[in-house]
Design a protein around this motif. Structure first.
Motif, PDB file in Angstrom:
ATOM      1  N   LEU A   1      -2.318  -8.266   0.814  1.00 41.72           N
ATOM      2  CA  LEU A   1      -2.952  -7.073   0.215  1.00 41.72           C
ATOM      3  C   LEU A   1      -2.336  -6.763  -1.027  1.00 41.72           C
ATOM      4  O   LEU A   1      -0.975  -6.832  -1.074  1.00 41.72           O
ATOM      5  CB  LEU A   1      -2.576  -6.052   1.321  1.00 41.72           C
ATOM      6  CG  LEU A   1      -3.493  -4.749   0.934  1.00 41.72           C
ATOM      7  CD1 LEU A   1      -4.921  -5.007   0.803  1.00 41.72           C
ATOM      8  CD2 LEU A   1      -3.138  -3.501   1.873  1.00 41.72           C
ATOM      9  N   MET A   2      -2.757  -6.390  -1.950  1.00 43.44           N
ATOM     10  CA  MET A   2      -2.462  -6.437  -3.259  1.00 43.44           C
ATOM     11  C   MET A   2      -2.881  -4.703  -3.808  1.00 43.44           C
ATOM     12  O   MET A   2      -2.017  -4.141  -4.363  1.00 43.44           O
ATOM     13  CB  MET A   2      -3.228  -6.989  -4.390  1.00 43.44           C
ATOM     14  CG  MET A   2      -2.839  -8.542  -4.383  1.00 43.44           C
ATOM     15  SD  MET A   2      -1.152  -9.164  -4.907  1.00 43.44           S
ATOM     16  CE  MET A   2      -1.229  -8.660  -6.481  1.00 43.44           C
ATOM     17  N   TYR A   3      -3.768  -4.060  -3.273  1.00 40.78           N
ATOM     18  CA  TYR A   3      -4.311  -2.802  -3.532  1.00 40.78           C
ATOM     19  C   TYR A   3      -5.006  -2.417  -2.160  1.00 40.78           C
ATOM     20  O   TYR A   3      -5.552  -3.166  -1.516  1.00 40.78           O
ATOM     21  CB  TYR A   3      -4.819  -2.694  -4.768  1.00 40.78           C
ATOM     22  CG  TYR A   3      -6.318  -3.418  -4.997  1.00 40.78           C
ATOM     23  CD1 TYR A   3      -7.441  -2.687  -4.491  1.00 40.78           C
ATOM     24  CD2 TYR A   3      -6.346  -4.602  -5.330  1.00 40.78           C
ATOM     25  CE1 TYR A   3      -8.567  -3.411  -4.334  1.00 40.78           C
ATOM     26  CE2 TYR A   3      -7.626  -5.333  -5.254  1.00 40.78           C
ATOM     27  CZ  TYR A   3      -8.786  -4.653  -4.895  1.00 40.78           C
ATOM     28  OH  TYR A   3     -10.055  -5.193  -4.913  1.00 40.78           O
ATOM     29  N   LEU A   4      -5.228  -1.084  -2.319  1.00 38.61           N
ATOM     30  CA  LEU A   4      -5.900  -0.348  -1.364  1.00 38.61           C
ATOM     31  C   LEU A   4      -6.589   1.200  -1.901  1.00 38.61           C
ATOM     32  O   LEU A   4      -5.814   1.708  -2.213  1.00 38.61           O
ATOM     33  CB  LEU A   4      -4.985  -0.163  -0.077  1.00 38.61           C
ATOM     34  CG  LEU A   4      -5.599   0.319   1.217  1.00 38.61           C
ATOM     35  CD1 LEU A   4      -6.829  -0.725   1.788  1.00 38.61           C
ATOM     36  CD2 LEU A   4      -4.692   0.333   2.478  1.00 38.61           C
ATOM     37  N   LYS A   5      -7.896   1.078  -2.029  1.00 40.96           N
ATOM     38  CA  LYS A   5      -8.392   2.157  -2.554  1.00 40.96           C
ATOM     39  C   LYS A   5      -8.627   3.252  -1.245  1.00 40.96           C
ATOM     40  O   LYS A   5      -8.619   2.974  -0.253  1.00 40.96           O
ATOM     41  CB  LYS A   5      -9.776   2.188  -3.037  1.00 40.96           C
ATOM     42  CG  LYS A   5      -9.757   1.201  -4.315  1.00 40.96           C
ATOM     43  CD  LYS A   5     -11.075   1.024  -4.661  1.00 40.96           C
ATOM     44  CE  LYS A   5     -11.082   0.175  -5.932  1.00 40.96           C
ATOM     45  NZ  LYS A   5     -12.414  -0.076  -6.628  1.00 40.96           N
TER      46      LYS A   5
ATOM     47  N   LYS B   1       5.545  -2.324   0.133  1.00 44.70           N
ATOM     48  CA  LYS B   1       6.076  -0.827   0.086  1.00 44.70           C
ATOM     49  C   LYS B   1       5.552   0.327  -0.837  1.00 44.70           C
ATOM     50  O   LYS B   1       5.370   1.164  -0.432  1.00 44.70           O
ATOM     51  CB  LYS B   1       7.564  -0.989  -0.300  1.00 44.70           C
ATOM     52  CG  LYS B   1       7.897  -1.095  -1.666  1.00 44.70           C
ATOM     53  CD  LYS B   1       9.354  -1.380  -1.913  1.00 44.70           C
ATOM     54  CE  LYS B   1       9.883  -1.441  -3.451  1.00 44.70           C
ATOM     55  NZ  LYS B   1       9.886  -0.517  -4.215  1.00 44.70           N
ATOM     56  N   GLU B   2       4.769  -0.227  -1.824  1.00 46.47           N
ATOM     57  CA  GLU B   2       4.062   0.517  -2.746  1.00 46.47           C
ATOM     58  C   GLU B   2       2.852   1.332  -2.207  1.00 46.47           C
ATOM     59  O   GLU B   2       2.722   2.372  -2.207  1.00 46.47           O
ATOM     60  CB  GLU B   2       3.613  -0.053  -4.086  1.00 46.47           C
ATOM     61  CG  GLU B   2       4.614  -0.564  -4.979  1.00 46.47           C
ATOM     62  CD  GLU B   2       5.349  -2.008  -4.601  1.00 46.47           C
ATOM     63  OE1 GLU B   2       6.237  -2.521  -5.239  1.00 46.47           O
ATOM     64  OE2 GLU B   2       5.028  -2.609  -3.401  1.00 46.47           O
ATOM     65  N   ILE B   3       2.313   0.512  -1.341  1.00 46.48           N
ATOM     66  CA  ILE B   3       1.062   0.819  -0.679  1.00 46.48           C
ATOM     67  C   ILE B   3       1.488   1.760   0.339  1.00 46.48           C
ATOM     68  O   ILE B   3       0.802   2.821   0.797  1.00 46.48           O
ATOM     69  CB  ILE B   3       0.069  -0.334  -0.273  1.00 46.48           C
ATOM     70  CG1 ILE B   3      -0.409  -1.005  -1.524  1.00 46.48           C
ATOM     71  CG2 ILE B   3      -1.009   0.269   0.816  1.00 46.48           C
ATOM     72  CD1 ILE B   3      -1.337  -2.331  -1.036  1.00 46.48           C
ATOM     73  N   GLN B   4       2.470   1.486   1.332  1.00 53.78           N
ATOM     74  CA  GLN B   4       2.962   2.081   2.253  1.00 53.78           C
ATOM     75  C   GLN B   4       3.455   3.712   1.750  1.00 53.78           C
ATOM     76  O   GLN B   4       3.107   4.476   2.610  1.00 53.78           O
ATOM     77  CB  GLN B   4       4.225   1.362   3.006  1.00 53.78           C
ATOM     78  CG  GLN B   4       4.911   2.012   4.098  1.00 53.78           C
ATOM     79  CD  GLN B   4       5.892   1.118   4.732  1.00 53.78           C
ATOM     80  OE1 GLN B   4       5.936   0.022   4.582  1.00 53.78           O
ATOM     81  NE2 GLN B   4       6.710   1.713   5.700  1.00 53.78           N
ATOM     82  N   GLU B   5       4.129   3.491   0.738  1.00 54.93           N
ATOM     83  CA  GLU B   5       4.639   4.918   0.031  1.00 54.93           C
ATOM     84  C   GLU B   5       3.173   5.628  -0.119  1.00 54.93           C
ATOM     85  O   GLU B   5       3.248   6.882   0.000  1.00 54.93           O
ATOM     86  CB  GLU B   5       5.328   4.580  -1.129  1.00 54.93           C
ATOM     87  CG  GLU B   5       6.792   4.134  -0.806  1.00 54.93           C
ATOM     88  CD  GLU B   5       7.398   3.682  -1.875  1.00 54.93           C
ATOM     89  OE1 GLU B   5       7.053   3.969  -3.140  1.00 54.93           O
ATOM     90  OE2 GLU B   5       8.788   3.283  -1.876  1.00 54.93           O
ATOM     91  N   MET B   6       2.403   5.081  -0.709  1.00 54.89           N
ATOM     92  CA  MET B   6       0.948   5.883  -1.125  1.00 54.89           C
ATOM     93  C   MET B   6       0.385   6.386   0.061  1.00 54.89           C
ATOM     94  O   MET B   6       0.099   7.508   0.189  1.00 54.89           O
ATOM     95  CB  MET B   6       0.021   4.788  -1.705  1.00 54.89           C
ATOM     96  CG  MET B   6      -1.200   5.786  -2.204  1.00 54.89           C
ATOM     97  SD  MET B   6      -2.463   5.690  -1.236  1.00 54.89           S
ATOM     98  CE  MET B   6      -2.922   3.929  -0.980  1.00 54.89           C
TER      99      MET B   6
ATOM    100  N   LEU C   1       1.815  -6.235 -10.241  1.00 56.75           N
ATOM    101  CA  LEU C   1       0.529  -5.595  -9.975  1.00 56.75           C
ATOM    102  C   LEU C   1       0.728  -4.398  -8.962  1.00 56.75           C
ATOM    103  O   LEU C   1       0.025  -3.334  -9.064  1.00 56.75           O
ATOM    104  CB  LEU C   1      -0.310  -6.473  -9.320  1.00 56.75           C
ATOM    105  CG  LEU C   1      -0.912  -7.800 -10.382  1.00 56.75           C
ATOM    106  CD1 LEU C   1      -1.526  -8.618  -9.554  1.00 56.75           C
ATOM    107  CD2 LEU C   1      -1.729  -7.163 -11.249  1.00 56.75           C
ATOM    108  N   LEU C   2       1.581  -4.529  -8.224  1.00 58.41           N
ATOM    109  CA  LEU C   2       1.850  -3.636  -7.018  1.00 58.41           C
ATOM    110  C   LEU C   2       2.468  -2.236  -7.749  1.00 58.41           C
ATOM    111  O   LEU C   2       2.010  -1.036  -7.422  1.00 58.41           O
ATOM    112  CB  LEU C   2       2.626  -4.101  -6.006  1.00 58.41           C
ATOM    113  CG  LEU C   2       2.041  -4.794  -5.101  1.00 58.41           C
ATOM    114  CD1 LEU C   2       3.107  -5.425  -4.001  1.00 58.41           C
ATOM    115  CD2 LEU C   2       0.948  -4.041  -4.328  1.00 58.41           C
ATOM    116  N   GLU C   3       3.373  -2.526  -9.012  1.00 60.97           N
ATOM    117  CA  GLU C   3       3.952  -1.371  -9.489  1.00 60.97           C
ATOM    118  C   GLU C   3       2.886  -0.534 -10.364  1.00 60.97           C
ATOM    119  O   GLU C   3       2.569   0.700 -10.455  1.00 60.97           O
ATOM    120  CB  GLU C   3       4.929  -1.959 -10.381  1.00 60.97           C
ATOM    121  CG  GLU C   3       6.503  -2.161  -9.749  1.00 60.97           C
ATOM    122  CD  GLU C   3       7.441  -2.530 -10.679  1.00 60.97           C
ATOM    123  OE1 GLU C   3       7.186  -3.047 -11.956  1.00 60.97           O
ATOM    124  OE2 GLU C   3       8.610  -2.493 -10.445  1.00 60.97           O
TER     125      GLU C   3
END
Length: 150
Positions: free
Chosen positions: A48-52, A79-84, A129-131
């Motif tokens: 997974l790279m992004y999640l809207k 971790k970026e998606i998990q934090e969001m 990309l995740l940042e």
């Protein structure tokens, strides 16, 4: 089929490439399991790279509509998606796990013919990309009492 069922567990692989209506189709498929004793839904987020937010809301609604309140697990979620997801309060209903063997398996499949230097560049690009995703999806939450000024 977007899901795979094994007994009372459903697994969904979230790849980086999904059609526009993916989460609508996925939520419809999850709802079709209503009343079938599903106890756990695993989302494999290894690639997974992004999640809207729209996708997340479809999935959360579908899980609630299933009736049995299954355990929802994201495996190898960046971790970026998990934090969001945590910032919007979904970490109370989503469990996050790491499966190192799965991470290594995916990495080996993707990178088996690449030199270590190329692998490092790809990992750095993914991290960038995740940042960018995290920077664009900052969530600010605060509470204000009625009649109180900012």
């Amino acid at each position: 089929m977007l899901t795979e069922r094994n007994g009372s567990t459903i697994t969904v692989v979230l790849s980086k490439e999904r059609p526009a209506n993916y989460f609508t189709l996925l939520s419809e498929e999850l709802i079709s399991y209503k009343g079938q004793g599903i106890k756990k839904i695993i989302f494999d987020a290894t690639e997974l790279m992004y999640l809207k937010g729209e996708g997340v809301s479809h999935v959360v609604s579908a899980c609630k509509e299933m009736g049995s309140k299954p355990e929802v697990v994201f495996v190898n979620c960046p971790k970026e998606i998990q934090e969001m997801l945590g910032l919007v309060g979904l970490d109370t209903i989503i469990k996050f796990e790491t499966n190192q063997a799965l991470l290594e398996s995916v990495r080996e499949k993707k990178y088996h013919n690449l030199k270590e230097e190329a692998i490092q560049r790809l990992d750095e690009h993914r991290h960038k990309l995740l940042e960018e995703f995290a920077a664009k999806n900052d969530v600010v939450c605060y509470t204000m009492k009625l009649g109180q000024e900012e």
